[in-house]
Design a protein around this motif. Structure first.
Motif, PDB file in Angstrom:
ATOM      1  N   VAL A   1       0.836  -1.202   0.000  1.00  0.00           N
ATOM      2  CA  VAL A   1       0.000   0.000   0.000  1.00  0.00           C
ATOM      3  C   VAL A   1       0.871   1.254   0.000  1.00  0.00           C
ATOM      4  N   LEU A   2       1.988   1.250   0.736  1.00  0.00           N
ATOM      5  CA  LEU A   2       2.914   2.391   0.704  1.00  0.00           C
ATOM      6  C   LEU A   2       3.420   2.631  -0.712  1.00  0.00           C
ATOM      7  N   GLY A   3       3.757   1.561  -1.401  1.00  0.00           N
ATOM      8  CA  GLY A   3       4.209   1.694  -2.783  1.00  0.00           C
ATOM      9  C   GLY A   3       3.131   2.263  -3.688  1.00  0.00           C
ATOM     10  N   LEU A   4       1.906   1.777  -3.535  1.00  0.00           N
ATOM     11  CA  LEU A   4       0.800   2.277  -4.352  1.00  0.00           C
ATOM     12  C   LEU A   4       0.483   3.738  -4.033  1.00  0.00           C
ATOM     13  N   VAL A   5       0.476   4.076  -2.753  1.00  0.00           N
ATOM     14  CA  VAL A   5       0.195   5.455  -2.342  1.00  0.00           C
ATOM     15  C   VAL A   5       1.277   6.393  -2.877  1.00  0.00           C
ATOM     16  N   ASN A   6       2.538   5.967  -2.775  1.00  0.00           N
ATOM     17  CA  ASN A   6       3.634   6.804  -3.268  1.00  0.00           C
ATOM     18  C   ASN A   6       3.624   6.929  -4.788  1.00  0.00           C
ATOM     19  N   THR A   7       3.081   5.934  -5.466  1.00  0.00           N
ATOM     20  CA  THR A   7       3.014   5.984  -6.920  1.00  0.00           C
ATOM     21  C   THR A   7       1.814   6.783  -7.421  1.00  0.00           C
ATOM     22  N   LEU A   8       0.681   6.659  -6.747  1.00  0.00           N
ATOM     23  CA  LEU A   8      -0.554   7.257  -7.254  1.00  0.00           C
ATOM     24  C   LEU A   8      -0.946   8.576  -6.583  1.00  0.00           C
ATOM     25  N   ILE A   9      -0.860   8.642  -5.273  1.00  0.00           N
ATOM     26  CA  ILE A   9      -1.366   9.806  -4.545  1.00  0.00           C
ATOM     27  C   ILE A   9      -0.297  10.870  -4.331  1.00  0.00           C
ATOM     28  N   ARG A  10       0.933  10.460  -4.040  1.00  0.00           N
ATOM     29  CA  ARG A  10       2.012  11.412  -3.738  1.00  0.00           C
ATOM     30  C   ARG A  10       2.238  12.429  -4.859  1.00  0.00           C
ATOM     31  N   PRO A  11       2.300  12.024  -6.134  1.00  0.00           N
ATOM     32  CA  PRO A  11       2.508  13.025  -7.188  1.00  0.00           C
ATOM     33  C   PRO A  11       1.383  14.068  -7.259  1.00  0.00           C
ATOM     34  N   VAL A  12       0.154  13.638  -7.024  1.00  0.00           N
ATOM     35  CA  VAL A  12      -0.970  14.576  -7.039  1.00  0.00           C
ATOM     36  C   VAL A  12      -0.823  15.586  -5.903  1.00  0.00           C
ATOM     37  N   LEU A  13      -0.466  15.095  -4.706  1.00  0.00           N
ATOM     38  CA  LEU A  13      -0.282  15.995  -3.570  1.00  0.00           C
ATOM     39  C   LEU A  13       0.874  16.968  -3.792  1.00  0.00           C
ATOM     40  N   ILE A  14       1.928  16.493  -4.421  1.00  0.00           N
ATOM     41  CA  ILE A  14       3.065  17.372  -4.694  1.00  0.00           C
ATOM     42  C   ILE A  14       2.670  18.492  -5.646  1.00  0.00           C
ATOM     43  N   VAL A  15       1.892  18.155  -6.664  1.00  0.00           N
ATOM     44  CA  VAL A  15       1.444  19.192  -7.608  1.00  0.00           C
ATOM     45  C   VAL A  15       0.492  20.171  -6.909  1.00  0.00           C
ATOM     46  N   LEU A  16      -0.414  19.660  -6.094  1.00  0.00           N
ATOM     47  CA  LEU A  16      -1.379  20.525  -5.406  1.00  0.00           C
ATOM     48  C   LEU A  16      -0.714  21.458  -4.397  1.00  0.00           C
ATOM     49  N   THR A  17       0.387  21.012  -3.819  1.00  0.00           N
ATOM     50  CA  THR A  17       1.076  21.824  -2.802  1.00  0.00           C
ATOM     51  C   THR A  17       2.341  22.470  -3.355  1.00  0.00           C
ATOM     52  N   LEU A  18       2.427  22.584  -4.655  1.00  0.00           N
ATOM     53  CA  LEU A  18       3.631  23.120  -5.289  1.00  0.00           C
ATOM     54  C   LEU A  18       4.043  24.500  -4.772  1.00  0.00           C
ATOM     55  N   PRO A  19       3.119  25.442  -4.577  1.00  0.00           N
ATOM     56  CA  PRO A  19       3.555  26.749  -4.054  1.00  0.00           C
ATOM     57  C   PRO A  19       4.227  26.641  -2.683  1.00  0.00           C
ATOM     58  N   VAL A  20       3.660  25.842  -1.802  1.00  0.00           N
ATOM     59  CA  VAL A  20       4.256  25.666  -0.468  1.00  0.00           C
ATOM     60  C   VAL A  20       5.597  24.953  -0.589  1.00  0.00           C
ATOM     61  N   THR A  21       5.665  23.979  -1.462  1.00  0.00           N
ATOM     62  CA  THR A  21       6.915  23.241  -1.659  1.00  0.00           C
ATOM     63  C   THR A  21       8.012  24.162  -2.175  1.00  0.00           C
ATOM     64  N   VAL A  22       7.675  25.039  -3.091  1.00  0.00           N
ATOM     65  CA  VAL A  22       8.658  25.991  -3.615  1.00  0.00           C
ATOM     66  C   VAL A  22       9.094  26.961  -2.520  1.00  0.00           C
ATOM     67  N   LEU A  23       8.146  27.476  -1.754  1.00  0.00           N
ATOM     68  CA  LEU A  23       8.479  28.408  -0.671  1.00  0.00           C
ATOM     69  C   LEU A  23       9.381  27.788   0.394  1.00  0.00           C
ATOM     70  N   THR A  24       9.207  26.493   0.630  1.00  0.00           N
ATOM     71  CA  THR A  24      10.021  25.812   1.646  1.00  0.00           C
ATOM     72  C   THR A  24      11.241  25.128   1.042  1.00  0.00           C
ATOM     73  N   LEU A  25      11.524  25.443  -0.213  1.00  0.00           N
ATOM     74  CA  LEU A  25      12.670  24.863  -0.935  1.00  0.00           C
ATOM     75  C   LEU A  25      12.631  23.330  -0.973  1.00  0.00           C
ATOM     76  N   GLY A  26      11.430  22.801  -1.103  1.00  0.00           N
ATOM     77  CA  GLY A  26      11.258  21.359  -1.237  1.00  0.00           C
ATOM     78  C   GLY A  26      11.081  20.605   0.061  1.00  0.00           C
ATOM     79  N   LEU A  27      11.245  21.264   1.182  1.00  0.00           N
ATOM     80  CA  LEU A  27      11.141  20.571   2.466  1.00  0.00           C
ATOM     81  C   LEU A  27       9.722  20.111   2.777  1.00  0.00           C
ATOM     82  N   PHE A  28       8.731  20.731   2.159  1.00  0.00           N
ATOM     83  CA  PHE A  28       7.353  20.319   2.412  1.00  0.00           C
ATOM     84  C   PHE A  28       7.087  18.905   1.897  1.00  0.00           C
ATOM     85  N   ILE A  29       7.894  18.425   0.985  1.00  0.00           N
ATOM     86  CA  ILE A  29       7.750  17.045   0.506  1.00  0.00           C
ATOM     87  C   ILE A  29       7.964  16.063   1.656  1.00  0.00           C
ATOM     88  N   LEU A  30       8.821  16.408   2.612  1.00  0.00           N
ATOM     89  CA  LEU A  30       9.006  15.553   3.791  1.00  0.00           C
ATOM     90  C   LEU A  30       7.724  15.471   4.610  1.00  0.00           C
TER      91      LEU A  30
END
Length: 118
Positions: free
Chosen positions: A39-68
């Motif tokens: 399930v971790l593999g599936l979540v990281n493959t399917l859901i994680r990329p969507v969340l990264i795109v949706l939170t892109l402004p915050v991720t850019v502001l935090t220099l990528g640390l929001f991905i953690l």
């Protein structure tokens, strides 16, 4: 197909080793570890990329640390699905996701070896 199964087993072993490094995370059995790793593999493959795109402004502001933070929340989410996989809280999930990745990376390097040019 063989490589995918091997990566799944590596992630399962990493999940089984995690409670030895972080006692606030527990995995009750091999079956739970196998399903949670899947399930971790599936979540990281399917859901994680969507969340990264949706939170892109915050991720850019935090220099990528929001991905953690995203990784921690997904790790915590998967732990909440399975009864035999327990994570004490967000900060445990935060550290657990990092340690899980490091263990998986180390085991993958041992098994697959270092690729030339990468």
């Amino acid at each position: 197909m063989k490589k995918i199964l091997l990566v799944w087993l590596i992630n399962t072993v990493a999940l089984l080793l995690l409670p030895y490094v972080l006692p606030s995370i527990s995995v009750s059995s091999l079956g739970v570890a196998l399903m949670a790793a899947l399930v971790l593999g599936l979540v990281n493959t399917l859901i994680r990329p969507v969340l990264i795109v949706l939170t892109l402004p915050v991720t850019v502001l935090t220099l990528g640390l929001f991905i953690l933070v995203i990784n921690a929340l997904l790790f915590w989410f998967v732990a909440s699905i399975f009864q035999g996989f327990h994570v004490d809280g967000f900060w445990t999930a935060f550290l657990g996701a990092i340690v899980y990745s490091l263990i998986s990376w180390a085991l993958s390097t041992l098994i697959f070896g270092k690729k030339n040019g990468s």
